[in-house]
Design a protein around this motif. Structure first.
Motif, PDB file in Angstrom:
ATOM      1  N   ILE A  83       0.767  -1.037  -0.051  1.00 11.99           N
ATOM      2  CA  ILE A  83       0.162   0.011  -0.003  1.00 11.99           C
ATOM      3  C   ILE A  83       0.914   1.212   0.127  1.00 11.99           C
ATOM      4  CG2 ILE A  83      -1.713   1.245   1.098  1.00 11.99           C
ATOM      5  CD1 ILE A  83      -2.669  -1.526   2.392  1.00 11.99           C
ATOM      6  N   GLY A  85      -0.029   4.099  -2.332  1.00 11.96           N
ATOM      7  CA  GLY A  85      -0.585   5.459  -3.019  1.00 11.96           C
ATOM      8  C   GLY A  85       0.296   5.776  -4.171  1.00 11.96           C
ATOM      9  N   LYS A  89      -0.199  11.650  -3.832  1.00  8.12           N
ATOM     10  CA  LYS A  89      -1.477  11.106  -2.965  1.00  8.12           C
ATOM     11  C   LYS A  89      -0.817   9.779  -2.122  1.00  8.12           C
ATOM     12  CE  LYS A  89      -5.369  13.093  -4.977  1.00  8.12           C
ATOM     13  NZ  LYS A  89      -6.573  13.199  -4.775  1.00  8.12           N
ATOM     14  N   TYR A  90       0.514   9.952  -1.685  1.00  3.15           N
ATOM     15  CA  TYR A  90       1.204   9.036  -0.835  1.00  3.15           C
ATOM     16  C   TYR A  90       0.117   8.519   0.007  1.00  3.15           C
ATOM     17  CZ  TYR A  90       4.985   8.927  -4.049  1.00  3.15           C
ATOM     18  OH  TYR A  90       5.848   8.811  -5.159  1.00  3.15           O
ATOM     19  N   HIS A  91       0.247   7.325   0.267  1.00  3.07           N
ATOM     20  CA  HIS A  91      -0.463   6.634   1.801  1.00  3.07           C
ATOM     21  C   HIS A  91       0.159   7.232   3.067  1.00  3.07           C
ATOM     22  CE1 HIS A  91      -3.238   3.755   3.834  1.00  3.07           C
ATOM     23  NE2 HIS A  91      -1.813   3.186   4.604  1.00  3.07           N
ATOM     24  N   CYS A 108       4.786  -0.138  -5.691  1.00  2.00           N
ATOM     25  CA  CYS A 108       3.735  -0.675  -4.759  1.00  2.00           C
ATOM     26  C   CYS A 108       2.625  -1.324  -5.619  1.00  2.00           C
ATOM     27  CB  CYS A 108       3.146   0.546  -3.794  1.00  2.00           C
ATOM     28  SG  CYS A 108       2.509   1.951  -4.988  1.00  2.00           S
ATOM     29  N   HIS A 110      -1.813  -2.684  -4.599  1.00  2.00           N
ATOM     30  CA  HIS A 110      -2.957  -2.641  -3.955  1.00  2.00           C
ATOM     31  C   HIS A 110      -4.199  -1.929  -4.758  1.00  2.00           C
ATOM     32  CE1 HIS A 110      -5.544  -1.950  -0.306  1.00  2.00           C
ATOM     33  NE2 HIS A 110      -5.469  -0.830  -0.501  1.00  2.00           N
ATOM     34  N   SER A 111      -3.877  -0.809  -5.481  1.00  2.00           N
ATOM     35  CA  SER A 111      -4.835   0.023  -6.341  1.00  2.00           C
ATOM     36  C   SER A 111      -5.594  -1.026  -7.433  1.00  2.00           C
ATOM     37  CB  SER A 111      -4.377   1.225  -6.898  1.00  2.00           C
ATOM     38  OG  SER A 111      -3.824   1.030  -7.717  1.00  2.00           O
TER      39      SER A 111
END
Length: 164
Positions: A83, A85, A89-91, A108, A110-111
């Motif tokens: 995760i 981002g 808009k980083y996590h 990364c 996740h999305s």
């Protein structure tokens, strides 16, 4: 020079065309949500594997894989997590890790959305390979492949398979 295959979000299913796409890679990086130990073991037998766990991965996978990986590939400093981002808009917490470790390449997952872009603020290349598995809301199965020579990233290729 090393040829790397990048995948994420297999969710316990590896499409045969994904494996075919990764066949001539020297190593595979998996950005989490592997799905089960069988999938992890299949990938590790197939090619040298660098991986992190994702939010759906159980305690067995979390017991052997970290949440974050920092490593060198050629002269390129890589940060790998699930995760993350994306630039701008980083996590939460990712920006701190990027400032601390200063990677050249941040990968990364996740999305389930394939995205490759330059992050000028952190002077890095950002890559999310999308989703290489069947499970999820994505419309296609995706993966990335590229060459790394010293610090140079080149010959980026995308696999995009329509989901049936």
């Amino acid at each position: 020079m090393i040829k790397v295959g990048i995948i994420s979000d297999t969710h316990a299913c590896i499409h045969p065309r994904v494996l075919k796409f990764l066949e001539d890679c020297d190593q595979i990086w998996h950005a989490g949500d592997i799905g089960n130990m069988e999938t992890l073991e299949t990938l590790a037998r197939f090619k040298p594997l660098i991986s992190v766990y994702g939010n759906i991965d159980d305690y067995n996978i979390r017991a052997i894989l970290p949440e974050y990986r920092y490593f060198m590939c050629e002269d390129c400093k890589v940060m790998l997590t699930h995760i993350g981002g994306y630039p701008g808009k980083y996590h939460p917490g990712i920006q701190t890790l990027l400032n601390l470790h200063k990677p050249d390449l941040f990968v990364c997952g996740h999305s389930h959305i394939l995205k490759v872009m330059q992050d000028k603020k952190h002077s890095l290349m950002f890559m999310n390979p999308g989703a290489a598995g069947q499970s999820g809301f994505h419309r296609s199965i995706t993966a990335l492949r590229l060459k790394i020579s010293q610090k140079e990233l080149s010959d980026l290729e995308v696999l995009d398979i329509a989901r049936s």
